[in-house]
Design a protein around this motif. Sequence first.
Motif, mmCIF file in Angstrom:
data_model
loop_
_atom_site.group_PDB
_atom_site.id
_atom_site.type_symbol
_atom_site.label_atom_id
_atom_site.label_comp_id
_atom_site.label_asym_id
_atom_site.label_seq_id
_atom_site.Cartn_x
_atom_site.Cartn_y
_atom_site.Cartn_z
ATOM 1 N N HIS A 287 47.209 42.850 40.701
ATOM 2 C CA HIS A 287 46.155 41.929 40.055
ATOM 3 C C HIS A 287 44.970 42.905 39.268
ATOM 4 O O HIS A 287 43.698 42.367 39.028
ATOM 5 N N ALA A 288 45.297 43.929 38.758
ATOM 6 C CA ALA A 288 44.495 44.825 38.213
ATOM 7 C C ALA A 288 44.333 43.895 36.469
ATOM 8 O O ALA A 288 45.201 43.628 35.868
ATOM 9 N N GLN A 289 43.022 43.746 36.271
ATOM 10 C CA GLN A 289 42.577 43.026 34.982
ATOM 11 C C GLN A 289 41.505 43.541 34.234
ATOM 12 O O GLN A 289 40.632 44.572 35.079
ATOM 13 N N SER A 290 40.928 43.387 33.263
ATOM 14 C CA SER A 290 39.937 44.028 32.511
ATOM 15 C C SER A 290 38.463 43.754 32.932
ATOM 16 O O SER A 290 38.569 42.527 33.781
ATOM 17 N N SER A 291 37.502 44.150 32.841
ATOM 18 C CA SER A 291 36.243 43.997 33.090
ATOM 19 C C SER A 291 35.617 42.592 32.702
ATOM 20 O O SER A 291 34.805 42.004 33.324
ATOM 21 N N PHE A 292 36.148 42.152 31.440
ATOM 22 C CA PHE A 292 35.693 40.672 31.182
ATOM 23 C C PHE A 292 36.631 39.430 31.577
ATOM 24 O O PHE A 292 36.493 38.430 31.011
ATOM 25 N N TYR A 293 37.376 39.862 32.750
ATOM 26 C CA TYR A 293 38.316 38.863 33.309
ATOM 27 C C TYR A 293 37.726 37.608 33.575
ATOM 28 O O TYR A 293 38.193 36.456 33.366
ATOM 29 N N TYR A 294 36.449 37.612 34.494
ATOM 30 C CA TYR A 294 35.988 36.740 34.862
ATOM 31 C C TYR A 294 34.936 35.810 33.937
ATOM 32 O O TYR A 294 34.263 34.773 34.092
ATOM 33 N N VAL A 295 34.843 36.168 32.657
ATOM 34 C CA VAL A 295 34.027 35.438 31.856
ATOM 35 C C VAL A 295 34.494 34.092 31.587
ATOM 36 O O VAL A 295 33.976 33.103 31.517
ATOM 37 N N VAL A 296 35.813 33.815 31.505
ATOM 38 C CA VAL A 296 36.488 32.494 31.109
ATOM 39 C C VAL A 296 36.405 31.873 32.555
ATOM 40 O O VAL A 296 35.870 30.568 32.365
ATOM 41 N N PRO A 297 37.044 32.142 33.609
ATOM 42 C CA PRO A 297 37.377 31.450 34.788
ATOM 43 C C PRO A 297 36.066 30.884 35.338
ATOM 44 O O PRO A 297 35.916 29.830 35.851
ATOM 45 N N ILE A 298 34.936 31.517 35.045
ATOM 46 C CA ILE A 298 33.473 31.156 35.672
ATOM 47 C C ILE A 298 33.099 29.937 35.110
ATOM 48 O O ILE A 298 32.665 29.019 35.624
ATOM 49 N N PHE A 299 33.544 29.549 33.933
ATOM 50 C CA PHE A 299 33.089 28.262 33.335
ATOM 51 C C PHE A 299 33.524 27.072 33.988
ATOM 52 O O PHE A 299 33.235 25.960 33.959
ATOM 53 N N TYR A 300 35.039 26.998 34.139
ATOM 54 C CA TYR A 300 35.790 26.099 34.720
ATOM 55 C C TYR A 300 35.698 25.969 36.330
ATOM 56 O O TYR A 300 35.951 24.969 36.987
ATOM 57 N N LEU A 301 35.504 27.247 36.879
ATOM 58 C CA LEU A 301 35.437 27.161 38.429
ATOM 59 C C LEU A 301 34.054 26.655 38.824
ATOM 60 O O LEU A 301 33.863 26.165 39.872
ATOM 61 N N LEU A 302 32.905 26.783 38.046
ATOM 62 C CA LEU A 302 31.613 26.346 38.201
ATOM 63 C C LEU A 302 31.325 25.016 37.919
ATOM 64 O O LEU A 302 30.194 24.487 37.716
#
Length: 570
Positions: A287-302
Motif C-alpha cells: 500500500h505504498a503511495q505518494s505523499s499526495f495520496y490523501y488529497v483526493v480521498p479526503i474530499f469524498y470521505l468527509l
Amino acid sequence: MCITTQLRMSHHKESAAMTGEKIFADSNTINPSDDNVSYLNRFLLLLFALTVGFGSIAGSTFSGHDESRVAGIAWEMVLEKNYVVPRLNGNPFLEYPSLGYIPAVMLFKLTGIKLPFVAHLSSVLMGMGTVFITFLLGRYLGGEKTGLIAALFLQATFGFISLNSTLRVDPSLLFWITLSLYGFVAGYYAERKPFLYFILFYLGMAGAFLTKGLIGIGLPAVIAGVFILCKRDFSLILKLHPWWGIPIFALPVLGWTFCLYRVEGLDLLYEVWQQSLWRFLSSSTVHAQSSFYYVVPIFYLLFPWTLFLPIILWRNFLSFPGKGEGRYLSNALLPKIWFVTVFIVLSIASAKRNVYLGPIYPSLALMAALWWKQTATMAKIPWPEKVALQFLPCLGFTSVIVAFVKSKFILGMSLIGLAFLFGTLFFFFTKKFSIRRHAMVFFLCCYAIFILVIYHSVICPKIYSGSLQPFFNGFKPEWEEKEIILYFPGEIVQGAAYFHFNRKVPMAWSKEELKFKILENPKLLIIAYDIDPALFNEVVYPQELEILYQRNLKRHKIMLLSVVHSVIEN
C-alpha cells in the motif's frame, strides 16, 4: 481607567460566579452546562447513531479485503481461548497486537453466534463509543449543544459510516485515540484533580498501541505536544505528571509484552515494532503511495462536510473574528492541531489506504460544530461566507451529479442534494437557533437515510463482489466429508477457511509439496486462490485436476479442485 477596569473585572467575576461560567486568562472556556441538552436529545443522538450503525451493516457479509482475515483471527481466539497472540490459521500473526480483535471476540462469546452481522456489530459499537466521546469533547470546547452537534456531524460523515461498518482494527484504534485526546482536553480544563482525566490520556495511548502499534502512541502524543507549544503553557508538562503517567501507560503494554514473551518469546514482539516502522518508513511496503495520496480521498470521505470544508478551514485557520465573535472558535485550537497533525503524519507514512484516515473524522466534526455554533450566534455573517454558503451546496451537488450522470444512483444523489440544500437554506433564513437546530436534525436524518440507501445499493455490491463467503458456503457438503488443503493461500483465504471450517486447514506452499499431499491422499480437495489450474496439470500430473466449484471475484479467482481418480489409479 484602572478603577473602571477593576470594577468591570469584579462585575464579570460576580456574574460568572452566578452563572457558573469558568474563567481562564488565556482562553474563552465554555462551561459544559452553559446550554443544557436534555436527556431526550441525548437519547435521540443514541437512537440516531444506532439507526445509522445498524442500517450500515444490515445484510452484510465479509468483503474480499481484510475482513475475512480479521474474522478468522477473532474466531480462532474464541476457539483456542488465546487472547494474547493473534493467530491466522494456527500461525502467529503479529502485524498488529491483539486488542483490536477483542471487541469481535467478546461479541462472539456473548452471543454464541458466528455471523458476519455479529462481527460487524463490534465495529458499530466501537463507533458509537467514539461518537459519545466526541460529544464529551465538544461539551468541553463549546458547551453541550456544540457537543451534540459534533456527535451528529461525526455520525453523519460518510467515511466514518463506512469505517465502522467493516470488520477491521481501525474502529478500535479511532476509539482509543479519541479517548486519549478527551482525557487530555478534560484534564486541561479541569479545575480539580486534573490528573484523574490525564489517566485516560495515558490509558488511551496504551489501548491504541495494543490495537495497531506505534501509530497509536504517536498521534495523541504529537497532538498534545503541538498543543502545548502553541499555547506556550509549558507548565502543562508538569500538570501531566509524566512520572506517574508513563508507568500507567507502560503497565498494560508491559503486561501484554510479558504474556507474549511467556507464550512465544521476544521474536514476535520485535515483529510488532518492525511492522509499525516498516509501514511508516519503507517505500517498498504494501500500500505504498505518494505523499499526495490523501488529497483526493479526503474530499469524498468527509462528505457532506466536504462542501463546507473551505469555509471551515478559512474560519479556523485564516479568518480573524471581530469583537465578540471568537467565543467558540478560540477553543478550536486542539481540533485544528488534531486535523493538521493526522493529515501530515499519514501523508508522510509510506503505507496509505483510505481506511487509515479514520483518526481525522472527529477533529473535523468538532471544527464544523464550533463553526456552526459560532455562525448561529453571529449578528451578521460575512458576505463572502454567506455567498459561498448559498451557492456551494448547489455547485457541489451539481458537480457530483455531472460526474455520476451515467450511474444508477443519480436519483439518490439528487435527493441528498435537495435535503442538504433545504437544511442549509432553512438554517440561514431563520433567526431562532432552536428552529435551526431542528432543521439541522431533520437534514441529518434525511441525509442518513439516503446515504444508507446509496451505500447498500452502490458501494456494498462493489465491496462484496470480492467476498469469499459464497464460495465457502457453496460446497459445504464436500468439505464436511473430505480432507481439504489450501494451495499457496493469501491471508484472506486462510482467515476465511478457519472461520468456516472451525479448524486449522493444512497448507501447501509449493507444487512439490502439493504433489506429495496428493500422493498421500488422492481424495483430498484443493482450494486454490488466483491460480490457473493449467499450472497444476503441467507439473503435478497430466489432466489430474478438475474444477468442482469456482467463484470469480472482483480481481481474483478462487477454485475448489479435486483429483481425477482414474488417472491416479492408472
